[in-house]
Scaffold this motif. Structure first.
Motif, PDB file in Angstrom:
ATOM      1  N   LYS A 136     -47.065 -38.364  -3.082  1.00 13.94           N
ATOM      2  CA  LYS A 136     -47.661 -37.064  -3.423  1.00 13.94           C
ATOM      3  C   LYS A 136     -47.852 -36.932  -4.933  1.00 13.94           C
ATOM      4  CE  LYS A 136     -45.132 -33.371  -2.322  1.00 13.94           C
ATOM      5  NZ  LYS A 136     -44.588 -32.387  -1.368  1.00 13.94           N
ATOM      6  N   SER A 171     -44.292 -30.095   2.320  1.00 15.85           N
ATOM      7  CA  SER A 171     -44.076 -30.700   3.627  1.00 15.85           C
ATOM      8  C   SER A 171     -44.284 -29.542   4.614  1.00 15.85           C
ATOM      9  CB  SER A 171     -42.640 -31.209   3.636  1.00 15.85           C
ATOM     10  OG  SER A 171     -42.166 -31.356   4.929  1.00 15.85           O
ATOM     11  N   LYS A 175     -42.039 -26.661   6.004  1.00 13.19           N
ATOM     12  CA  LYS A 175     -41.564 -25.561   5.152  1.00 13.19           C
ATOM     13  C   LYS A 175     -42.435 -24.317   5.280  1.00 13.19           C
ATOM     14  CE  LYS A 175     -39.324 -28.898   2.237  1.00 13.19           C
ATOM     15  NZ  LYS A 175     -39.412 -29.774   1.088  1.00 13.19           N
ATOM     16  N   GLN A 181     -34.667 -30.061   6.200  1.00 11.57           N
ATOM     17  CA  GLN A 181     -35.630 -29.407   5.282  1.00 11.57           C
ATOM     18  C   GLN A 181     -35.723 -27.907   5.505  1.00 11.57           C
ATOM     19  OE1 GLN A 181     -39.554 -31.374   4.645  1.00 11.57           O
ATOM     20  NE2 GLN A 181     -38.909 -32.571   6.397  1.00 11.57           N
TER      21      GLN A 181
HETATM   22  C1  LMR Z   1     -38.203 -32.994   1.823  1.00 11.87           C
HETATM   23  O1  LMR Z   1     -37.792 -31.864   1.552  1.00 11.87           O
HETATM   24  O2  LMR Z   1     -37.503 -33.914   2.229  1.00 11.87           O
HETATM   25  C2  LMR Z   1     -39.672 -33.258   1.633  1.00 11.87           C
HETATM   26  O3  LMR Z   1     -40.337 -32.119   2.033  1.00 11.87           O
HETATM   27  C3  LMR Z   1     -40.015 -33.534   0.225  1.00 11.87           C
HETATM   28  C4  LMR Z   1     -41.508 -33.766   0.082  1.00 11.87           C
HETATM   29  O4  LMR Z   1     -42.192 -32.852  -0.355  1.00 11.87           O
HETATM   30  O5  LMR Z   1     -41.930 -34.860   0.443  1.00 11.87           O
END
Ligand code: LMR
Length: 347
Positions: free
Chosen positions: A57, A107, A110, A190
């Motif tokens: 990312k 991600s 979330k 997460q």
């Molecule tokens: C995580 O919290 O493990 C992932 O969402 C981190 C990410 O943005 O890849």
């Protein structure tokens, strides 16, 4: 030690100064991009994310910034804030809604705060392979959650899917070859109830911990393990704090690009079109990077000499599939049969 402290203080000042100066430049604190057309100053697009600059990312976000500068001839400027520098998991979505940042790439799980269907990504073994995930990103069914009423009513718009890859379990206690091996371990999660239910089904505990705090939680033993892609594992240096990794591919970790809708709609049409073109190109690159970087990271992990890597046979994998079935019994209604069947039909 003193030198280190001084350096840390200087970089903190630099970050704060950068954030303040971009506020002045863009005059877009309320999320209204239109205001910038009257001056020669570039439109500043603040893009916040939580992973390292050398992650999938991170690299794609930086390339996107370059492409925007090229395509708009400097009329728009993307300021990328990586590694939770400006906002972490817990507050980047609020920062987007309030217009304090204009673009995020979380991600997708979330996004559960706004719409529980985003947890489709955590449904165990839902995606067959990487192509299946890509077919989904390009499907009509994906568009229904990317631009839902739930998002629009919060002044958010989804623009594109970015991918990372399959998640794998790791811990620092012992090897995990069967679902029973996870029993009694505590894992970092997460967000959301689906992941909690996944660990419950394996008789393991879980705690929601932000990405930025996960390394410390693993190091200090607040949790024993975590689940992530090879690339996140590698770029966060989890091999320093995790001794066992099972190539479980039990769920996905993918992203979507979200913008503040008022900001986006307020941008001059020509510039918005050029930013859209830049995003399209950056997205193609991001998908390619997801493949390449995860493969390279898997090699790094194996070669680190610090992590015991366990690969599962087809029968061993099936035991995890069976053990995680209760997650479907509990959450299929919330995620909705339309979305789940829509994804399965793309296989
Ligand atoms: C995580 O919290 O493990 C992932 O969402 C981190 C990410 O943005 O890849």
């Amino acid at each position: 030690m003193k030198k280190f402290l001084l350096l840390a203080i200087i970089s903190m000042f630099a970050i704060v100064a950068a954030a303040c100066s971009s506020d002045k430049e863009s005059s877009s604190g309320s999320g209204d991009g239109e205001k910038d057309t009257s001056s020669d100053k570039p439109i500043i697009i603040k893009f916040s994310h939580v992973t390292a600059i050398d992650s999938v990312k991170g690299k794609a976000a930086d390339r996107f910034a370059e492409l925007v500068a090229e395509k708009t001839d400097g009329k728009a400027k993307v300021e990328v804030y990586p590694s939770s520098q400006l906002y972490g998991d817990a507050d980047e979505l609020d920062a987007l809604v309030s217009g304090n940042v204009h673009m995020i790439a979380p991600s997708v799980t979330k996004m559960v705060k706004l719409d529980p269907r985003w947890q489709y990504v955590d449904m165990p073994f839902l995606f067959k392979d990487q192509d299946h995930a890509r077919k989904f990103f390009e499907s009509d069914v994906a568009q229904t959650i990317l631009n839902s009423d739930q998002l629009n009513s919060n002044d958010i718009m989804g623009l594109a899917f970015w991918e990372n890859g399959f998640k794998h379990f790791s811990n620092n206690k012992h090897e995990m070859k069967t679902p029973e091996d996870l029993k009694g371990l505590k894992f970092r999660a997460q967000a959301g109830k689906v992941l909690e239910s996944q660990f419950n089904a394996l008789k393991a505990g879980s705690a929601t911990i932000s990405f930025g705090e996960t390394y410390a939680a693993l190091q200090q033993g607040t949790v024993d393990g975590q689940e992530n892609t090879f690339n996140n594992f590698d770029t966060q240096k989890y091999s320093e704090v995790q001794k066992h990794l099972t190539v479980s591919e039990h769920g996905r970790l993918d992203y979507a690009i979200f913008v503040n809708k008022s900001f986006w709609d307020g941008m001059p049409e020509d510039i918005r079109g050029q930013v859209e073109e830049a995003l399209k190109e950056a997205t193609e690159l991001e998908w390619q990077l997801a493949d390449e970087e995860n493969a390279a990271s898997f090699e790094n992990i194996k070669n680190s000499g610090k992590v015991e890597v366990t690969e599962l046979s087809e029968e061993e994998r099936q035991k995890f599939v069976d053990a995680l079935q209760p997650v479907y019994d509990e959450f299929s209604d919330d995620i909705t049969p339309e979305l789940l069947d829509g994804i399965r039909d793309l296989k």
